[in-house]
Design a protein around this motif. Structure first.
Motif, PDB file in Angstrom:
ATOM      1  N   LYS B 121     -24.949  20.406   8.794  1.00 58.88           N
ATOM      2  CA  LYS B 121     -25.034  19.093   8.173  1.00 58.88           C
ATOM      3  C   LYS B 121     -23.942  18.196   8.716  1.00 58.88           C
ATOM      4  CE  LYS B 121     -23.212  21.220   3.975  1.00 58.88           C
ATOM      5  NZ  LYS B 121     -23.213  21.233   2.525  1.00 58.88           N
ATOM      6  N   PHE B 122     -23.901  16.998   8.208  1.00 57.08           N
ATOM      7  CA  PHE B 122     -22.850  16.079   8.636  1.00 57.08           C
ATOM      8  C   PHE B 122     -22.459  15.223   7.441  1.00 57.08           C
ATOM      9  CE2 PHE B 122     -26.954  14.112   9.498  1.00 57.08           C
ATOM     10  CZ  PHE B 122     -26.822  12.858   8.939  1.00 57.08           C
ATOM     11  N   GLN B 123     -21.354  14.517   7.568  1.00 60.88           N
ATOM     12  CA  GLN B 123     -20.918  13.636   6.496  1.00 60.88           C
ATOM     13  C   GLN B 123     -20.782  12.220   7.016  1.00 60.88           C
ATOM     14  OE1 GLN B 123     -17.304  15.523   5.072  1.00 60.88           O
ATOM     15  NE2 GLN B 123     -18.441  16.716   3.568  1.00 60.88           N
ATOM     16  N   ILE B 124     -20.890  11.273   6.093  1.00 57.01           N
ATOM     17  CA  ILE B 124     -20.683   9.870   6.453  1.00 57.01           C
ATOM     18  C   ILE B 124     -19.589   9.315   5.535  1.00 57.01           C
ATOM     19  CG2 ILE B 124     -21.794   7.659   6.870  1.00 57.01           C
ATOM     20  CD1 ILE B 124     -24.495   9.048   6.725  1.00 57.01           C
ATOM     21  N   TRP B 125     -18.533   8.812   6.130  1.00 55.09           N
ATOM     22  CA  TRP B 125     -17.373   8.326   5.379  1.00 55.09           C
ATOM     23  C   TRP B 125     -17.120   6.850   5.661  1.00 55.09           C
ATOM     24  CZ3 TRP B 125     -13.885  11.522   2.508  1.00 55.09           C
ATOM     25  CH2 TRP B 125     -14.159  12.906   2.570  1.00 55.09           C
ATOM     26  N   SER B 126     -16.378   6.211   4.772  1.00 54.71           N
ATOM     27  CA  SER B 126     -15.821   4.908   5.111  1.00 54.71           C
ATOM     28  C   SER B 126     -14.595   5.208   5.978  1.00 54.71           C
ATOM     29  CB  SER B 126     -15.408   4.152   3.853  1.00 54.71           C
ATOM     30  OG  SER B 126     -14.260   4.749   3.274  1.00 54.71           O
ATOM     31  N   PRO B 127     -14.263   4.319   6.914  1.00 57.45           N
ATOM     32  CA  PRO B 127     -13.116   4.566   7.794  1.00 57.45           C
ATOM     33  C   PRO B 127     -11.838   4.868   6.999  1.00 57.45           C
ATOM     34  CG  PRO B 127     -14.371   2.690   8.573  1.00 57.45           C
ATOM     35  CD  PRO B 127     -14.969   3.075   7.253  1.00 57.45           C
ATOM     36  N   GLN B 128     -11.620   4.133   5.925  1.00 54.55           N
ATOM     37  CA  GLN B 128     -10.399   4.332   5.124  1.00 54.55           C
ATOM     38  C   GLN B 128     -10.382   5.715   4.488  1.00 54.55           C
ATOM     39  OE1 GLN B 128     -12.701   1.753   3.925  1.00 54.55           O
ATOM     40  NE2 GLN B 128     -12.086   0.628   5.753  1.00 54.55           N
ATOM     41  N   ASN B 129     -11.476   6.071   3.848  1.00 57.02           N
ATOM     42  CA  ASN B 129     -11.527   7.384   3.195  1.00 57.02           C
ATOM     43  C   ASN B 129     -11.430   8.520   4.210  1.00 57.02           C
ATOM     44  OD1 ASN B 129     -11.730   6.250   0.716  1.00 57.02           O
ATOM     45  ND2 ASN B 129     -13.884   6.753   0.385  1.00 57.02           N
ATOM     46  N   TRP B 130     -12.033   8.331   5.356  1.00 55.09           N
ATOM     47  CA  TRP B 130     -12.002   9.385   6.368  1.00 55.09           C
ATOM     48  C   TRP B 130     -10.586   9.585   6.908  1.00 55.09           C
ATOM     49  CZ3 TRP B 130     -13.400  13.744   7.719  1.00 55.09           C
ATOM     50  CH2 TRP B 130     -13.137  14.247   8.995  1.00 55.09           C
ATOM     51  N   GLU B 131      -9.889   8.469   7.057  1.00 55.08           N
ATOM     52  CA  GLU B 131      -8.506   8.546   7.536  1.00 55.08           C
ATOM     53  C   GLU B 131      -7.688   9.418   6.591  1.00 55.08           C
ATOM     54  OE1 GLU B 131      -4.913   5.431   8.685  1.00 55.08           O
ATOM     55  OE2 GLU B 131      -6.883   4.682   8.088  1.00 55.08           O
ATOM     56  N   LYS B 132      -7.830   9.147   5.298  1.00 55.57           N
ATOM     57  CA  LYS B 132      -7.097   9.916   4.287  1.00 55.57           C
ATOM     58  C   LYS B 132      -7.508  11.381   4.321  1.00 55.57           C
ATOM     59  CE  LYS B 132      -7.236   6.362   0.990  1.00 55.57           C
ATOM     60  NZ  LYS B 132      -8.014   6.035  -0.209  1.00 55.57           N
ATOM     61  N   GLU B 133      -8.814  11.600   4.378  1.00 58.15           N
ATOM     62  CA  GLU B 133      -9.331  12.965   4.370  1.00 58.15           C
ATOM     63  C   GLU B 133      -8.847  13.749   5.577  1.00 58.15           C
ATOM     64  OE1 GLU B 133     -10.721  14.649   2.216  1.00 58.15           O
ATOM     65  OE2 GLU B 133     -11.862  16.264   3.151  1.00 58.15           O
ATOM     66  N   GLU B 134      -8.856  13.112   6.722  1.00 54.80           N
ATOM     67  CA  GLU B 134      -8.427  13.798   7.924  1.00 54.80           C
ATOM     68  C   GLU B 134      -6.957  14.187   7.812  1.00 54.80           C
ATOM     69  OE1 GLU B 134      -8.839  11.606  11.561  1.00 54.80           O
ATOM     70  OE2 GLU B 134      -9.117  13.427  12.741  1.00 54.80           O
ATOM     71  N   ALA B 135      -6.158  13.272   7.275  1.00 55.89           N
ATOM     72  CA  ALA B 135      -4.730  13.555   7.084  1.00 55.89           C
ATOM     73  C   ALA B 135      -4.559  14.736   6.131  1.00 55.89           C
ATOM     74  CB  ALA B 135      -4.031  12.321   6.533  1.00 55.89           C
ATOM     75  N   ARG B 136      -5.343  14.717   5.074  1.00 53.90           N
ATOM     76  CA  ARG B 136      -5.263  15.798   4.095  1.00 53.90           C
ATOM     77  C   ARG B 136      -5.596  17.146   4.733  1.00 53.90           C
ATOM     78  NH1 ARG B 136      -7.997  19.106   1.510  1.00 53.90           N
ATOM     79  NH2 ARG B 136     -10.011  18.412   2.274  1.00 53.90           N
ATOM     80  N   ILE B 137      -6.651  17.146   5.530  1.00 53.19           N
ATOM     81  CA  ILE B 137      -7.067  18.389   6.177  1.00 53.19           C
ATOM     82  C   ILE B 137      -5.981  18.893   7.121  1.00 53.19           C
ATOM     83  CG2 ILE B 137      -8.724  19.420   7.771  1.00 53.19           C
ATOM     84  CD1 ILE B 137     -10.812  17.449   6.694  1.00 53.19           C
ATOM     85  N   ARG B 138      -5.397  17.978   7.892  1.00 52.55           N
ATOM     86  CA  ARG B 138      -4.342  18.375   8.829  1.00 52.55           C
ATOM     87  C   ARG B 138      -3.151  18.963   8.078  1.00 52.55           C
ATOM     88  NH1 ARG B 138      -5.234  17.268  13.972  1.00 52.55           N
ATOM     89  NH2 ARG B 138      -6.866  15.749  14.428  1.00 52.55           N
ATOM     90  N   ALA B 139      -2.775  18.316   6.993  1.00 56.28           N
ATOM     91  CA  ALA B 139      -1.650  18.801   6.197  1.00 56.28           C
ATOM     92  C   ALA B 139      -1.955  20.191   5.653  1.00 56.28           C
ATOM     93  CB  ALA B 139      -1.375  17.833   5.052  1.00 56.28           C
ATOM     94  N   GLU B 140      -3.174  20.347   5.214  1.00 57.21           N
ATOM     95  CA  GLU B 140      -3.610  21.633   4.645  1.00 57.21           C
ATOM     96  C   GLU B 140      -3.503  22.749   5.676  1.00 57.21           C
ATOM     97  OE1 GLU B 140      -4.838  23.513   1.203  1.00 57.21           O
ATOM     98  OE2 GLU B 140      -4.413  21.372   1.518  1.00 57.21           O
ATOM     99  N   VAL B 141      -3.975  22.448   6.855  1.00 57.62           N
ATOM    100  CA  VAL B 141      -3.954  23.444   7.927  1.00 57.62           C
ATOM    101  C   VAL B 141      -2.519  23.803   8.294  1.00 57.62           C
ATOM    102  CG1 VAL B 141      -4.463  23.851  10.354  1.00 57.62           C
ATOM    103  CG2 VAL B 141      -6.193  22.836   8.874  1.00 57.62           C
ATOM    104  N   LEU B 142      -1.672  22.772   8.354  1.00 59.27           N
ATOM    105  CA  LEU B 142      -0.266  22.982   8.698  1.00 59.27           C
ATOM    106  C   LEU B 142       0.390  23.912   7.691  1.00 59.27           C
ATOM    107  CD1 LEU B 142       0.930  21.611  11.156  1.00 59.27           C
ATOM    108  CD2 LEU B 142       2.233  20.133   9.625  1.00 59.27           C
ATOM    109  N   LYS B 143       0.067  23.692   6.410  1.00 56.19           N
ATOM    110  CA  LYS B 143       0.649  24.475   5.329  1.00 56.19           C
ATOM    111  C   LYS B 143       0.271  25.952   5.479  1.00 56.19           C
ATOM    112  CE  LYS B 143      -0.812  24.150   1.078  1.00 56.19           C
ATOM    113  NZ  LYS B 143      -1.418  23.377  -0.029  1.00 56.19           N
TER     114      LYS B 143
END
Lengths: 156, 156
Positions: B121-143
């Motif tokens: 499947k795929f997702q469709i985001w608003s640019p703003q929400n996706w930016e936040k989500e991507e940051a969250r995912i990166r932080a999560e992975v780093l942790k």
DNA sequence: TGGTATAGCATGGGATTTTATGGGAATCAA
DNA sequence: TTGATTCCCATAAAATCCCATGCTATACCA
């Protein structure tokens, strides 16, 4: 030729003075593949109408014949209720059906009807009842989320 | 004939005044193998839209029918939730779909939409929400990196 | 290697078709 | 006849189709 036949989406349509309602065009497209009528009956468990293709009831009948509980009281009761209540509803050239008094009363529908897709079948609710039901389901599913994951086989 | 059907990559497209968005051509190529429409619904967990082929939901419908009783409450709730929210979105000859108000609102999308591949499947985001989500995912992975290293068995 | 042709893609806007809905005439049944 | 159902036509709004344009990436050629 379509491969899948799933009723989806939630659509609200008006019931006019004569009791006519437009079947949502997406639904119509599915039905038209095989006929020009749907089957409706009162939901056994909720104040709403259920609708499906005749094929589905046929499958239900087969399943019951094949089940070990052929002679069980429970099966007997269920088939009586469903098949005794079900009725064909053809739609006219503009895509409208005319629901019976019995159905409308059971679902408390007066001037608006909400069509809710359920995959192989769909439901028709009054706006007020649907609002309540939707809230209940969301709360329920949120509570049982883990089991949903398992059924779905997908974590996100 | 293509062997795999995975939605990949991240692509940003414009939503025009009529609410139309071009489905990325890579996605379209996948969809075209079996039909000319996708199914979209609001994500249960994130402020974004999810999309997939109807086949995936059809499989879900079958799984439910086989694992749960025809008249069970659980099946009722699940089908209402899933199919009541999902909807077909056919794309026109130029490859655009028209997302509903409900979906756009849920994902806070106004004039741009970010398509993010997720395999089946795929997702469709608003640019703003996706930016936040991507940051969250990166932080999560780093942790979780240390445990990732351990699993890997390689420290550098 | 650099420049140009070409095909595919995203996007805009106008024209056309479909859909939901209302109302009247025709048909049918009690 | 009367009440209800079915058929047909009308309309406004919405969805869809179709054509045109500009951009980009790739292929091609010198």
């Amino acid at each position: 030729m379509r491969k899948t036949f799933l009723f989806m989406d939630t659509i609200i349509n008006k019931v006019d003075a004569k009791g006519r309602v437009s079947l949502p065009s997406d639904y119509r497209a599915i039905v038209k593949e095989s006929s020009s009528e749907i089957v409706c009956y009162r939901s056994l468990t909720s104040p709403c109408i259920e609708g499906c293709l005749e094929d589905l009831l046929d499958k239900l009948a087969s399943d019951m014949e094949n089940s070990l509980d052929f002679f069980s009281q429970e099966q007997d009761d269920l088939t009586n209720l469903v098949f005794g209540d079900a009725k064909r509803y053809p739609f006219d050239s503009t895509g409208r059906i005319m629901l019976s008094e019995k159905l409308l009363k059971h679902a408390n529908i007066t001037d608006s009807a909400v069509f809710v897709g359920k995959g192989r079948k769909f439901q028709i609710w009054s706006p007020q009842n649907w609002e309540k039901e939707e809230a209940r389901i969301r709360a329920e599913v949120l509570k049982n989320r883990p089991s949903l994951r398992n059924t779905n086989g997908d974590n996100k």
